[in-house]
Scaffold this motif. Structure first.
Motif, PDB file in Angstrom:
ATOM      1  N   TRP A  57       0.829  -1.194   0.000  1.00 26.48           N
ATOM      2  CA  TRP A  57       0.000   0.000   0.000  1.00 26.48           C
ATOM      3  C   TRP A  57       0.870   1.253   0.000  1.00 26.48           C
ATOM      4  CZ3 TRP A  57      -3.222  -1.764   4.843  1.00 26.48           C
ATOM      5  CH2 TRP A  57      -3.990  -2.881   4.508  1.00 26.48           C
ATOM      6  N   THR A  58       0.284   2.351  -0.452  1.00 26.28           N
ATOM      7  CA  THR A  58       0.961   3.642  -0.365  1.00 26.28           C
ATOM      8  C   THR A  58       1.054   4.041   1.108  1.00 26.28           C
ATOM      9  OG1 THR A  58       0.115   4.331  -2.521  1.00 26.28           O
ATOM     10  CG2 THR A  58       0.894   6.075  -1.037  1.00 26.28           C
ATOM     11  N   VAL A  59       2.249   4.369   1.553  1.00 28.84           N
ATOM     12  CA  VAL A  59       2.463   4.691   2.967  1.00 28.84           C
ATOM     13  C   VAL A  59       2.094   6.146   3.231  1.00 28.84           C
ATOM     14  CG1 VAL A  59       4.147   4.790   4.841  1.00 28.84           C
ATOM     15  CG2 VAL A  59       4.332   3.004   3.089  1.00 28.84           C
ATOM     16  N   PRO A  60       1.164   6.391   4.159  1.00 29.20           N
ATOM     17  CA  PRO A  60       0.800   7.781   4.490  1.00 29.20           C
ATOM     18  C   PRO A  60       1.923   8.482   5.241  1.00 29.20           C
ATOM     19  CG  PRO A  60      -0.343   6.255   5.937  1.00 29.20           C
ATOM     20  CD  PRO A  60       0.386   5.420   4.932  1.00 29.20           C
ATOM     21  N   ASN A  61       1.787   9.776   5.433  1.00 26.90           N
ATOM     22  CA  ASN A  61       2.813  10.521   6.158  1.00 26.90           C
ATOM     23  C   ASN A  61       2.803  10.141   7.639  1.00 26.90           C
ATOM     24  OD1 ASN A  61       0.680  11.982   7.358  1.00 26.90           O
ATOM     25  ND2 ASN A  61       0.792  13.597   5.826  1.00 26.90           N
ATOM     26  N   VAL A  62       3.857  10.546   8.351  1.00 28.14           N
ATOM     27  CA  VAL A  62       4.013  10.154   9.757  1.00 28.14           C
ATOM     28  C   VAL A  62       2.851  10.613  10.634  1.00 28.14           C
ATOM     29  CG1 VAL A  62       5.432  10.473  11.834  1.00 28.14           C
ATOM     30  CG2 VAL A  62       6.519   9.931   9.653  1.00 28.14           C
ATOM     31  N   PRO A  63       2.381  11.879  10.538  1.00 34.27           N
ATOM     32  CA  PRO A  63       1.246  12.282  11.380  1.00 34.27           C
ATOM     33  C   PRO A  63       0.013  11.404  11.200  1.00 34.27           C
ATOM     34  CG  PRO A  63       2.302  14.218  10.447  1.00 34.27           C
ATOM     35  CD  PRO A  63       2.920  13.029   9.773  1.00 34.27           C
ATOM     36  N   THR A  64      -0.234  10.977   9.957  1.00 33.56           N
ATOM     37  CA  THR A  64      -1.386  10.102   9.711  1.00 33.56           C
ATOM     38  C   THR A  64      -1.160   8.730  10.325  1.00 33.56           C
ATOM     39  OG1 THR A  64      -1.904  11.256   7.640  1.00 33.56           O
ATOM     40  CG2 THR A  64      -2.848   9.061   7.932  1.00 33.56           C
ATOM     41  N   LEU A  65       0.053   8.192  10.185  1.00 35.03           N
ATOM     42  CA  LEU A  65       0.374   6.898  10.791  1.00 35.03           C
ATOM     43  C   LEU A  65       0.189   6.948  12.310  1.00 35.03           C
ATOM     44  CD1 LEU A  65       3.594   5.866   8.829  1.00 35.03           C
ATOM     45  CD2 LEU A  65       1.422   4.626   8.816  1.00 35.03           C
ATOM     46  N   VAL A  66       0.652   8.047  12.910  1.00 36.48           N
ATOM     47  CA  VAL A  66       0.516   8.216  14.361  1.00 36.48           C
ATOM     48  C   VAL A  66      -0.957   8.268  14.752  1.00 36.48           C
ATOM     49  CG1 VAL A  66       0.930   9.776  16.291  1.00 36.48           C
ATOM     50  CG2 VAL A  66       2.760   9.328  14.649  1.00 36.48           C
ATOM     51  N   ASP A  67      -1.767   9.002  13.984  1.00 33.26           N
ATOM     52  CA  ASP A  67      -3.201   9.102  14.273  1.00 33.26           C
ATOM     53  C   ASP A  67      -3.888   7.745  14.161  1.00 33.26           C
ATOM     54  OD1 ASP A  67      -3.116  11.782  14.804  1.00 33.26           O
ATOM     55  OD2 ASP A  67      -3.787  12.425  12.815  1.00 33.26           O
ATOM     56  N   ILE A  68      -3.470   6.950  13.181  1.00 30.45           N
ATOM     57  CA  ILE A  68      -4.091   5.636  12.975  1.00 30.45           C
ATOM     58  C   ILE A  68      -3.769   4.710  14.149  1.00 30.45           C
ATOM     59  CG2 ILE A  68      -4.075   3.540  11.562  1.00 30.45           C
ATOM     60  CD1 ILE A  68      -3.547   5.332   9.122  1.00 30.45           C
ATOM     61  N   ILE A  69      -2.509   4.690  14.566  1.00 28.63           N
ATOM     62  CA  ILE A  69      -2.076   3.720  15.571  1.00 28.63           C
ATOM     63  C   ILE A  69      -2.380   4.170  16.994  1.00 28.63           C
ATOM     64  CG2 ILE A  69       0.284   4.557  15.983  1.00 28.63           C
ATOM     65  CD1 ILE A  69      -0.796   0.880  15.425  1.00 28.63           C
ATOM     66  N   ARG A  70      -2.644   5.459  17.180  1.00 27.99           N
ATOM     67  CA  ARG A  70      -2.765   6.001  18.533  1.00 27.99           C
ATOM     68  C   ARG A  70      -3.829   5.308  19.393  1.00 27.99           C
ATOM     69  NH1 ARG A  70      -5.271  10.463  21.017  1.00 27.99           N
ATOM     70  NH2 ARG A  70      -4.042  11.321  22.737  1.00 27.99           N
ATOM     71  N   PRO A  71      -5.053   5.033  18.894  1.00 20.74           N
ATOM     72  CA  PRO A  71      -6.045   4.355  19.756  1.00 20.74           C
ATOM     73  C   PRO A  71      -5.581   2.975  20.226  1.00 20.74           C
ATOM     74  CG  PRO A  71      -7.105   5.363  17.850  1.00 20.74           C
ATOM     75  CD  PRO A  71      -5.633   5.424  17.597  1.00 20.74           C
ATOM     76  N   ALA A  72      -4.894   2.220  19.361  1.00 21.72           N
ATOM     77  CA  ALA A  72      -4.383   0.906  19.758  1.00 21.72           C
ATOM     78  C   ALA A  72      -3.270   1.054  20.782  1.00 21.72           C
ATOM     79  CB  ALA A  72      -3.878   0.155  18.530  1.00 21.72           C
ATOM     80  N   ASN A  73      -2.459   2.099  20.602  1.00 21.64           N
ATOM     81  CA  ASN A  73      -1.373   2.344  21.557  1.00 21.64           C
ATOM     82  C   ASN A  73      -1.929   2.730  22.926  1.00 21.64           C
ATOM     83  OD1 ASN A  73       1.426   2.155  21.655  1.00 21.64           O
ATOM     84  ND2 ASN A  73       1.733   4.349  21.441  1.00 21.64           N
ATOM     85  N   LEU A  74      -3.005   3.517  22.941  1.00 24.20           N
ATOM     86  CA  LEU A  74      -3.656   3.891  24.190  1.00 24.20           C
ATOM     87  C   LEU A  74      -4.147   2.660  24.941  1.00 24.20           C
ATOM     88  CD1 LEU A  74      -5.725   7.057  23.199  1.00 24.20           C
ATOM     89  CD2 LEU A  74      -3.953   6.946  24.941  1.00 24.20           C
TER      90      LEU A  74
END
Length: 260
Positions: A94-111
């Motif tokens: 897949w096309t890799v999104p920018n870092v802020p988007t990656l952080v936003d995507i993973i943040r709920p799982a990290n929480l």
């Protein structure tokens, strides 16, 4: 068994957090399943509909396992989840999104991963800290854990310690998320020496990870206590043998209490 002579000379007891002071419940299958579900929901929310969910989750979990220790050694533990997600995007083609988007995507799982509800204190934890305090020992925490879940939010470690009424026992709390240096990097242990002002031989680090806690602390001359949690150390000529071993912090407390 009597206290070894070196233990009587220790001025500072340094502790890891997860699976040392607290049993980390996030390692259960139920927690993994919930984390996966949260990630899938976040992916969908950000416009990524996954056709083959089992394949995606299999790649995600395998990528975590194969990259975690290497990222820790590079001092990237606070960023490793989005680094892992970026690798997953690449593997999936897949096309890799920018870092802020990656952080936003993973943040709920990290929480979810670092939720205070995932940390259950070991039975004798409070008694152990009281015993060390009574004997004039200083206590610190050295943990590979993010500083907080986001800007302006409480520190994970502070919340966990305060929730269990042990925050005030610790003179210093050293988090990889604050320093951007992770165990087993010797620099994070040197920070403990700098703050406490003691010699390496006057501090013992206690943790459940042989690689991160025993090897890391011993590399600068600290004494070490390994909480094995059922694991066995495969000794070879290049291993650093811990000074003491116990199944968990409970048995360490019983050892100190009986030999006090």
């Amino acid at each position: 068994m009597q206290n070894p002579e070196w233990l009587k000379l220790i001025k500072v007891f340094s502790f890891d957090l997860g699976d040392t002071l607290f049993e980390y419940l996030g390692n259960t299958q139920t927690s993994y399943d919930r984390e996966n579900q949260i990630l899938l929901e976040s992916m969908e929310k950000h416009g990524y509909h996954i056709a083959d969910i089992p394949k995606f989750l299999d790649i995600y979990q395998k990528t975590i396992k194969s990259n975690y220790l290497a990222l820790l050694k590079e001092g990237k533990d606070t960023k490793y989840m989005y680094v892992v997600l970026r690798k997953v995007f690449q593997i999936m083609g897949w096309t890799v999104p920018n870092v802020p988007t990656l952080v936003d995507i993973i943040r709920p799982a990290n929480l979810h991963r670092f939720s205070t509800s995932n940390f259950k204190p070991f039975h004798y934890l409070h008694s152990l800290l009281e015993l060390l305090q009574k004997n004039g020992r200083k206590m610190i925490l050295i943990s590979n854990i993010p500083e907080s879940s986001g800007p302006g939010e409480p520190k994970f470690a502070d919340e966990i310690l305060k929730r269990n009424h042990i925050f005030d026992f610790f003179s210093y709390i050293i988090l990889s998320g604050e320093l951007e240096i992770s165990k087993p990097n010797p620099a994070i242990f040197n920070q403990a020496l700098h703050l406490t002002g003691v010699k390496p031989s006057q501090i013992v680090h206690i943790g459940d990870s042989y690689e991160m806690d025993v090897v890391g602390a011993a590399s600068i001359g600290m004494r070490t206590i390994w909480l094995t949690n059922g694991h066995e150390l495969k000794k070879n000529p290049i291993t650093r043998t811990p000074d003491l071993e116990f199944p968990s912090i409970n048995e360490f407390y019983e050892f100190l209490n009986l030999s006090d």
